[in-house]
Design a protein around this motif. Structure first.
Motif, PDB file in Angstrom:
ATOM      1  N   GLY A   1     -43.048  29.447 -44.035  1.00  0.00           N
ATOM      2  CA  GLY A   1     -43.243  30.335 -45.164  1.00  0.00           C
ATOM      3  C   GLY A   1     -42.528  29.830 -46.405  1.00  0.00           C
ATOM      4  N   LEU A   2     -41.287  29.375 -46.214  1.00  0.00           N
ATOM      5  CA  LEU A   2     -40.513  28.827 -47.327  1.00  0.00           C
ATOM      6  C   LEU A   2     -41.226  27.622 -47.950  1.00  0.00           C
ATOM      7  N   ILE A   3     -41.669  26.680 -47.113  1.00  0.00           N
ATOM      8  CA  ILE A   3     -42.306  25.465 -47.616  1.00  0.00           C
ATOM      9  C   ILE A   3     -43.634  25.789 -48.298  1.00  0.00           C
ATOM     10  N   ALA A   4     -44.407  26.710 -47.726  1.00  0.00           N
ATOM     11  CA  ALA A   4     -45.686  27.081 -48.326  1.00  0.00           C
ATOM     12  C   ALA A   4     -45.493  27.657 -49.725  1.00  0.00           C
ATOM     13  N   ARG A   5     -44.477  28.501 -49.886  1.00  0.00           N
ATOM     14  CA  ARG A   5     -44.242  29.094 -51.202  1.00  0.00           C
ATOM     15  C   ARG A   5     -43.687  28.081 -52.195  1.00  0.00           C
ATOM     16  N   VAL A   6     -42.819  27.187 -51.730  1.00  0.00           N
ATOM     17  CA  VAL A   6     -42.259  26.169 -52.618  1.00  0.00           C
ATOM     18  C   VAL A   6     -43.332  25.198 -53.088  1.00  0.00           C
ATOM     19  N   LEU A   7     -44.228  24.806 -52.181  1.00  0.00           N
ATOM     20  CA  LEU A   7     -45.283  23.851 -52.523  1.00  0.00           C
ATOM     21  C   LEU A   7     -46.518  24.519 -53.117  1.00  0.00           C
ATOM     22  N   HIS A   8     -46.511  25.868 -53.164  1.00  0.00           N
ATOM     23  CA  HIS A   8     -47.641  26.624 -53.712  1.00  0.00           C
ATOM     24  C   HIS A   8     -48.946  26.296 -52.974  1.00  0.00           C
ATOM     25  N   THR A   9     -48.853  26.218 -51.649  1.00  0.00           N
ATOM     26  CA  THR A   9     -50.033  25.925 -50.848  1.00  0.00           C
ATOM     27  C   THR A   9     -50.060  26.836 -49.627  1.00  0.00           C
ATOM     28  N   PRO A  10     -51.227  27.356 -49.247  1.00  0.00           N
ATOM     29  CA  PRO A  10     -51.292  28.224 -48.066  1.00  0.00           C
ATOM     30  C   PRO A  10     -51.185  27.461 -46.755  1.00  0.00           C
ATOM     31  N   GLU A  11     -51.357  26.130 -46.790  1.00  0.00           N
ATOM     32  CA  GLU A  11     -51.309  25.330 -45.573  1.00  0.00           C
ATOM     33  C   GLU A  11     -50.405  24.118 -45.791  1.00  0.00           C
ATOM     34  N   PRO A  12     -49.097  24.222 -45.508  1.00  0.00           N
ATOM     35  CA  PRO A  12     -48.202  23.083 -45.718  1.00  0.00           C
ATOM     36  C   PRO A  12     -48.426  21.927 -44.761  1.00  0.00           C
ATOM     37  N   GLY A  13     -49.128  22.156 -43.659  1.00  0.00           N
ATOM     38  CA  GLY A  13     -49.580  21.102 -42.779  1.00  0.00           C
ATOM     39  C   GLY A  13     -48.503  20.184 -42.243  1.00  0.00           C
ATOM     40  N   LEU A  14     -48.703  18.867 -42.440  1.00  0.00           N
ATOM     41  CA  LEU A  14     -47.842  17.857 -41.852  1.00  0.00           C
ATOM     42  C   LEU A  14     -46.406  17.966 -42.349  1.00  0.00           C
ATOM     43  N   ILE A  15     -46.237  18.330 -43.609  1.00  0.00           N
ATOM     44  CA  ILE A  15     -44.884  18.456 -44.162  1.00  0.00           C
ATOM     45  C   ILE A  15     -44.090  19.482 -43.366  1.00  0.00           C
ATOM     46  N   TRP A  16     -44.725  20.617 -43.077  1.00  0.00           N
ATOM     47  CA  TRP A  16     -44.037  21.638 -42.283  1.00  0.00           C
ATOM     48  C   TRP A  16     -43.805  21.161 -40.857  1.00  0.00           C
ATOM     49  N   ALA A  17     -44.788  20.502 -40.265  1.00  0.00           N
ATOM     50  CA  ALA A  17     -44.657  20.050 -38.879  1.00  0.00           C
ATOM     51  C   ALA A  17     -43.459  19.116 -38.724  1.00  0.00           C
ATOM     52  N   VAL A  18     -43.305  18.182 -39.657  1.00  0.00           N
ATOM     53  CA  VAL A  18     -42.178  17.259 -39.600  1.00  0.00           C
ATOM     54  C   VAL A  18     -40.871  18.006 -39.804  1.00  0.00           C
ATOM     55  N   ALA A  19     -40.845  18.901 -40.804  1.00  0.00           N
ATOM     56  CA  ALA A  19     -39.627  19.673 -41.082  1.00  0.00           C
ATOM     57  C   ALA A  19     -39.248  20.552 -39.895  1.00  0.00           C
ATOM     58  N   ALA A  20     -40.246  21.155 -39.250  1.00  0.00           N
ATOM     59  CA  ALA A  20     -39.978  22.015 -38.095  1.00  0.00           C
ATOM     60  C   ALA A  20     -39.427  21.205 -36.924  1.00  0.00           C
ATOM     61  N   LEU A  21     -39.985  20.010 -36.704  1.00  0.00           N
ATOM     62  CA  LEU A  21     -39.509  19.156 -35.613  1.00  0.00           C
ATOM     63  C   LEU A  21     -38.060  18.732 -35.844  1.00  0.00           C
ATOM     64  N   LEU A  22     -37.736  18.339 -37.066  1.00  0.00           N
ATOM     65  CA  LEU A  22     -36.368  17.943 -37.386  1.00  0.00           C
ATOM     66  C   LEU A  22     -35.411  19.125 -37.272  1.00  0.00           C
ATOM     67  N   THR A  23     -35.869  20.296 -37.716  1.00  0.00           N
ATOM     68  CA  THR A  23     -35.020  21.491 -37.650  1.00  0.00           C
ATOM     69  C   THR A  23     -34.777  21.901 -36.205  1.00  0.00           C
ATOM     70  N   ALA A  24     -35.809  21.806 -35.365  1.00  0.00           N
ATOM     71  CA  ALA A  24     -35.643  22.145 -33.947  1.00  0.00           C
ATOM     72  C   ALA A  24     -34.621  21.228 -33.294  1.00  0.00           C
ATOM     73  N   ALA A  25     -34.736  19.933 -33.563  1.00  0.00           N
ATOM     74  CA  ALA A  25     -33.788  18.976 -32.990  1.00  0.00           C
ATOM     75  C   ALA A  25     -32.380  19.225 -33.530  1.00  0.00           C
ATOM     76  N   GLY A  26     -32.266  19.423 -34.838  1.00  0.00           N
ATOM     77  CA  GLY A  26     -30.955  19.661 -35.438  1.00  0.00           C
ATOM     78  C   GLY A  26     -30.337  20.970 -34.999  1.00  0.00           C
ATOM     79  N   GLY A  27     -31.151  22.006 -34.862  1.00  0.00           N
ATOM     80  CA  GLY A  27     -30.634  23.303 -34.451  1.00  0.00           C
ATOM     81  C   GLY A  27     -30.124  23.301 -33.029  1.00  0.00           C
ATOM     82  N   LEU A  28     -30.877  22.693 -32.124  1.00  0.00           N
ATOM     83  CA  LEU A  28     -30.422  22.612 -30.731  1.00  0.00           C
ATOM     84  C   LEU A  28     -29.218  21.686 -30.596  1.00  0.00           C
ATOM     85  N   TYR A  29     -29.180  20.653 -31.436  1.00  0.00           N
ATOM     86  CA  TYR A  29     -28.010  19.775 -31.449  1.00  0.00           C
ATOM     87  C   TYR A  29     -26.763  20.549 -31.875  1.00  0.00           C
ATOM     88  N   ALA A  30     -26.903  21.372 -32.915  1.00  0.00           N
ATOM     89  CA  ALA A  30     -25.775  22.197 -33.372  1.00  0.00           C
ATOM     90  C   ALA A  30     -25.349  23.178 -32.292  1.00  0.00           C
TER      91      ALA A  30
END
Length: 425
Positions: free
Chosen positions: A258-287
């Motif tokens: 939701g954050l990325i979609a609003r920042v990029l002004h697009t209803p479908e952030p697509g690959l950008i979100w997928a990469v960000a979500a994957l990195l966040t999942a890895a970083g969050g579980l690491y933390a």
């Protein structure tokens, strides 16, 4: 702490509450003020509680054998989005009228908030507060006005129940029988709690992780046995239809997407979100893993995992962030005599109270046209979640002060204390 110890602590603190009646008076006054506030709001704008109507419709579909994922209900035409196992749990909602069900939902959620506060106090190591009646009652009266909790009441959601189930299970000693089972059952109702099984696995609690997996598998098999057609439909098709849940770009969605979609002004952030979500999942579980291993802080490990789930989920409605309750309690447990921590506690509490996401104009597609200065106001929860993960990683950048490397901790036994527009979704 054993059950007997808990009972003795509760009796002692209850006696102290009676000995100091002014605290009960203050707590009672807070409850009265909150009830009056809710009544005034209800007279101005009755609580719609659409999600409880969806749950009831799911229960009716399960009882009658009708198409569980083919109906829509309420004036917003909301469909069912949970696994078939959830529909089986919603069967009792069909036994009473909708009006009665809504009243019961408000009362039960109020009681669950009190339970969540007590569980949060115990998990944070402030057990005296957990068994002190004025503290729990007063905190419950105030906690109702936290935006995620209040939205849970408005929509008639089950977030508080699932959060209590997960927190209770994970706060138990590692040697506790069937630890992880409640996590698996919660995942069977709503898929996102499955990440807590991953947390158990990466922190070395393999048995508990397997128990969670077994609980989840049991819920799937039960749904398949009782509702075979609906189960095949959900697990092969419906669970992948994220569009059924709602639009990802509206301010209601406080996830990373939701954050990325609003920042990029697009209803479908697509690959950008997928990469960000994957990195966040890895970083969050690491933390989460690091704070557990290096600090023995189970509470912060659980909170990091919860925040990670909320961030990487395609849609996390604002009422999903009821994990703010144990977060605020955990922060409050470590503020004594430290000014900046008190300031942090106040800031976090305000972030979950002031409702900045609803203040900005967001009718129609305005959510896709926010200016740069409005962006932080529309995404307070994901920004706060990212900051939390970063702070935990920074806090655990060094090994324990005693200099001894800590690998996977030995399982705690039962005698040791733990270390200290949208649809129903």
């Amino acid at each position: 702490m054993s059950a007997a110890d808990g009972t003795r602590t509760w009796r002692r603190t209850w006696a102290q509450s009676v000995a100091g009646p002014h605290r009960m008076v203050i707590a009672g006054a807070l409850v009265a003020a909150s009830l009056i506030g809710l009544w005034v709001l209800y007279t101005v704008h009755p609580l719609p509680m659409p999600d409880i109507e969806v749950y009831r419709a799911e229960g009716e579909a399960a009882a009658t054998g009708s198409d569980l994922y083919g109906f829509t209900t309420t004036k917003w035409h909301l469909p069912a989005t949970y696994p078939p196992f959830a529909a089986l749990l919603f069967l009792p909602t069909t036994w009473v009228s909708l009006a009665t069900l809504k009243v019961a939902c408000v009362l039960v959620n109020g009681a669950l908030l009190a339970v969540l506060i007590q569980l949060s106090c115990k998990a944070a190591g402030i057990r005296r507060s957990a068994y002190t009646a004025p503290t729990v009652i007063g905190a419950t009266a105030l906690g109702i006005w936290l935006e995620p909790v209040f939205q849970t009441l408005i929509f008639g959601q089950i977030n508080l129940a699932l959060t209590c189930l997960v927190l209770w299970d994970l706060a138990r000693p590692d040697g506790a029988r069937f630890k992880g089972l409640a996590v698996g059952i919660a995942a069977g109702v709503k898929l996102t709690p499955a990440i807590f099984a991953v947390y158990l696995l990466v922190t070395g609690r393999v048995k508990a992780a397997c128990t969670a997996a077994a609980g989840f598998l049991g819920s799937v098999l039960l749904g398949l046995l009782v509702l075979p057609d609906a189960s095949v439909d959900f697990w092969t098709r419906r669970m992948f239809e994220t569009s059924r849940v709602g639009k990802v770009w509206i301010v209601d969605n406080q996830s990373l997407q939701g954050l990325i979609a609003r920042v990029l002004h697009t209803p479908e952030p697509g690959l950008i979100w997928a990469v960000a979500a994957l990195l966040t999942a890895a970083g969050g579980l690491y933390a989460a893993r690091r704070v557990f291993l290096r600090r023995g802080a189970e509470t912060w490990g659980v909170l990091c995992t919860a925040v990670t789930a909320l961030l990487v989920s395609p849609i996390s409605w604002s009422h999903h962030w009821v994990w703010c309750v144990p977060l605020i309690v955990a922060l409050a447990a470590h503020t004594r005599g430290i000014r900046w921590r008190r300031a942090l506690l106040v800031a976090v509490t305000l972030a979950f109270t002031v409702r900045t996401l609803w203040i900005v104009p967001h009718t129609g597609d305005l959510d896709l046209h926010f200016s740069w200065w409005q962006q932080p106001l529309t995404s307070p929860y994901p920004l706060l979640g990212l900051a939390l993960l970063a702070m935990v990683v920074w806090w655990t950048r060094t090994a324990p002060t005693d200099g001894t490397p800590r690998r996977i901790p030995r399982p705690r036994t039962g005698r040791t204390l733990p270390q200290s527009t949208r649809t129903a979704g």
